[in-house]
Write a protein that holds these residues in place. Sequence first.
Motif, mmCIF file in Angstrom:
data_model
loop_
_atom_site.group_PDB
_atom_site.id
_atom_site.type_symbol
_atom_site.label_atom_id
_atom_site.label_comp_id
_atom_site.label_asym_id
_atom_site.label_seq_id
_atom_site.Cartn_x
_atom_site.Cartn_y
_atom_site.Cartn_z
ATOM 1 N N PRO A 94 0.834 -1.196 0.000
ATOM 2 C CA PRO A 94 0.000 0.000 0.000
ATOM 3 C C PRO A 94 0.874 1.255 0.000
ATOM 4 C CG PRO A 94 -0.688 -1.522 1.723
ATOM 5 C CD PRO A 94 0.590 -2.035 1.156
ATOM 6 N N PRO A 95 0.383 2.345 -0.553
ATOM 7 C CA PRO A 95 1.165 3.573 -0.586
ATOM 8 C C PRO A 95 1.540 4.025 0.827
ATOM 9 C CG PRO A 95 -0.889 3.820 -1.831
ATOM 10 C CD PRO A 95 -0.921 2.496 -1.172
ATOM 11 N N GLY A 96 2.756 4.492 0.967
ATOM 12 C CA GLY A 96 3.218 5.003 2.246
ATOM 13 C C GLY A 96 4.013 4.005 3.060
ATOM 14 N N LEU A 97 3.969 2.738 2.705
ATOM 15 C CA LEU A 97 4.754 1.746 3.444
ATOM 16 C C LEU A 97 6.151 1.646 2.838
ATOM 17 C CD1 LEU A 97 2.381 -1.282 4.133
ATOM 18 C CD2 LEU A 97 3.300 0.322 5.770
ATOM 19 N N PRO A 98 7.161 1.491 3.676
ATOM 20 C CA PRO A 98 8.515 1.362 3.125
ATOM 21 C C PRO A 98 8.692 0.014 2.424
ATOM 22 C CG PRO A 98 8.529 1.036 5.494
ATOM 23 C CD PRO A 98 7.130 1.460 5.128
ATOM 24 N N GLU A 99 9.636 -0.048 1.519
ATOM 25 C CA GLU A 99 9.912 -1.277 0.767
ATOM 26 C C GLU A 99 10.360 -2.418 1.674
ATOM 27 O OE1 GLU A 99 9.573 -2.281 -2.484
ATOM 28 O OE2 GLU A 99 8.393 -0.452 -2.679
ATOM 29 N N SER A 100 10.836 -2.081 2.869
ATOM 30 C CA SER A 100 11.292 -3.125 3.787
ATOM 31 C C SER A 100 10.137 -3.765 4.557
ATOM 32 C CB SER A 100 12.313 -2.533 4.774
ATOM 33 O OG SER A 100 11.685 -1.512 5.537
ATOM 34 N N ALA A 101 8.913 -3.286 4.362
ATOM 35 C CA ALA A 101 7.751 -3.846 5.062
ATOM 36 C C ALA A 101 7.493 -5.269 4.571
ATOM 37 C CB ALA A 101 6.529 -2.974 4.810
ATOM 38 N N PRO A 102 6.978 -6.123 5.442
ATOM 39 C CA PRO A 102 6.684 -7.513 5.028
ATOM 40 C C PRO A 102 5.662 -7.533 3.890
ATOM 41 C CG PRO A 102 6.460 -7.255 7.406
ATOM 42 C CD PRO A 102 6.664 -5.893 6.836
ATOM 43 N N ARG A 103 5.918 -8.382 2.944
ATOM 44 C CA ARG A 103 5.021 -8.507 1.798
ATOM 45 C C ARG A 103 4.007 -9.623 2.033
ATOM 46 N NH1 ARG A 103 5.719 -5.952 -3.075
ATOM 47 N NH2 ARG A 103 7.519 -4.598 -3.047
ATOM 48 N N LEU A 104 2.889 -9.481 1.365
ATOM 49 C CA LEU A 104 1.851 -10.505 1.404
ATOM 50 C C LEU A 104 1.688 -11.095 0.004
ATOM 51 C CD1 LEU A 104 -0.862 -8.703 3.561
ATOM 52 C CD2 LEU A 104 0.738 -10.479 4.293
ATOM 53 N N HIS A 105 1.288 -12.375 -0.021
ATOM 54 C CA HIS A 105 1.029 -13.067 -1.292
ATOM 55 C C HIS A 105 -0.409 -13.560 -1.287
ATOM 56 C CE1 HIS A 105 5.161 -13.787 -3.018
ATOM 57 N NE2 HIS A 105 5.437 -13.254 -1.842
ATOM 58 N N GLN A 106 -1.088 -13.349 -2.417
ATOM 59 C CA GLN A 106 -2.411 -13.938 -2.590
ATOM 60 C C GLN A 106 -2.193 -15.367 -3.061
ATOM 61 O OE1 GLN A 106 -5.062 -12.001 -5.300
ATOM 62 N NE2 GLN A 106 -6.730 -13.405 -4.853
ATOM 63 N N VAL A 107 -2.740 -16.325 -2.327
ATOM 64 C CA VAL A 107 -2.572 -17.744 -2.635
ATOM 65 C C VAL A 107 -3.895 -18.283 -3.163
ATOM 66 C CG1 VAL A 107 -2.004 -20.015 -1.699
ATOM 67 C CG2 VAL A 107 -0.815 -17.993 -0.846
ATOM 68 N N ARG A 108 -3.830 -18.912 -4.335
ATOM 69 C CA ARG A 108 -5.003 -19.540 -4.951
ATOM 70 C C ARG A 108 -4.783 -21.045 -4.958
ATOM 71 N NH1 ARG A 108 -5.446 -21.414 -9.824
ATOM 72 N NH2 ARG A 108 -7.491 -21.954 -10.566
ATOM 73 N N LEU A 109 -5.713 -21.765 -4.358
ATOM 74 C CA LEU A 109 -5.636 -23.225 -4.264
ATOM 75 C C LEU A 109 -6.851 -23.806 -4.984
ATOM 76 C CD1 LEU A 109 -4.545 -25.890 -3.071
ATOM 77 C CD2 LEU A 109 -5.808 -25.356 -1.011
ATOM 78 N N ALA A 110 -6.600 -24.624 -5.998
ATOM 79 C CA ALA A 110 -7.678 -25.257 -6.765
ATOM 80 C C ALA A 110 -7.573 -26.770 -6.624
ATOM 81 C CB ALA A 110 -7.591 -24.854 -8.229
ATOM 82 N N ILE A 111 -8.702 -27.395 -6.306
ATOM 83 C CA ILE A 111 -8.773 -28.857 -6.192
ATOM 84 C C ILE A 111 -9.872 -29.336 -7.133
ATOM 85 C CG2 ILE A 111 -9.243 -30.800 -4.662
ATOM 86 C CD1 ILE A 111 -8.150 -29.152 -2.386
ATOM 87 N N ARG A 112 -9.567 -30.374 -7.918
ATOM 88 C CA ARG A 112 -10.524 -30.925 -8.872
ATOM 89 C C ARG A 112 -10.631 -32.441 -8.671
ATOM 90 N NH1 ARG A 112 -9.945 -26.339 -10.650
ATOM 91 N NH2 ARG A 112 -9.335 -25.206 -12.431
ATOM 92 N N TRP A 113 -11.827 -32.958 -8.901
ATOM 93 C CA TRP A 113 -12.045 -34.398 -8.805
ATOM 94 C C TRP A 113 -13.231 -34.788 -9.679
ATOM 95 C CZ3 TRP A 113 -13.504 -30.903 -5.157
ATOM 96 C CH2 TRP A 113 -14.828 -30.918 -4.718
ATOM 97 N N ALA A 114 -13.340 -36.075 -9.961
ATOM 98 C CA ALA A 114 -14.435 -36.590 -10.783
ATOM 99 C C ALA A 114 -15.632 -36.852 -9.886
ATOM 100 C CB ALA A 114 -14.010 -37.868 -11.494
ATOM 101 N N GLY A 115 -16.715 -36.156 -10.144
ATOM 102 C CA GLY A 115 -17.951 -36.361 -9.384
ATOM 103 C C GLY A 115 -18.865 -37.324 -10.102
ATOM 104 N N ARG A 116 -19.952 -37.655 -9.465
ATOM 105 C CA ARG A 116 -20.912 -38.589 -10.037
ATOM 106 C C ARG A 116 -21.567 -38.022 -11.292
ATOM 107 N NH1 ARG A 116 -26.234 -38.965 -9.054
ATOM 108 N NH2 ARG A 116 -26.060 -37.432 -7.403
ATOM 109 N N LEU A 117 -21.814 -36.721 -11.300
ATOM 110 C CA LEU A 117 -22.473 -36.089 -12.438
ATOM 111 C C LEU A 117 -21.521 -35.241 -13.276
ATOM 112 C CD1 LEU A 117 -25.780 -35.000 -10.672
ATOM 113 C CD2 LEU A 117 -25.399 -36.994 -12.115
ATOM 114 N N GLY A 118 -20.236 -35.474 -13.153
ATOM 115 C CA GLY A 118 -19.261 -34.711 -13.920
ATOM 116 C C GLY A 118 -18.167 -34.169 -13.020
#
Length: 140
Positions: A94-118
């Motif tokens: 965010p604006p105003g924070l120094p570059e040495s501030a801890p960074r955050l990562h957006q994590v996307r987790l996708a799980i797929r499997w075969a269901g009975r109807l697809g």
Amino acid sequence: MKTGPLPTFDRSHGFSLLELLVAMAVMALSLTLLYQVDAGVLRGLGDQTLQQRANVLAQSLLDARDAVPADGWHEQGHDAGFDWQVDSTPLSLPPGLPESAPRLHQVRLAIRWAGRLGPKALELNTVLPQALPEPGGKAP
């Protein structure tokens, strides 16, 4: 020998063959409907069990890491009939924070499997901190 009137049969004390056939047909129809309802409940329960297993797998994958490496978290695999993939993207500071501030990562987790109807899928998005550098190492 004494002869008297012949015994008469009273029709109000039993069922005719036609009445028995109709009763059995109604009973067979209702048992068939009950069986179909029961089978539908069991199929739905199986789908719900797979959904719960996918949720547990997602939670265990996220619990395996406290932080994301500086170059991101990109991993995929296959466990117990589930295909999964994890990708992360660093979020801008965010604006105003120094570059040495801890960074955050957006994590996307996708799980797929075969269901009975697809095919079925579960997708989770969360935010995790970037791992701190090793002591004496270079800051991000």
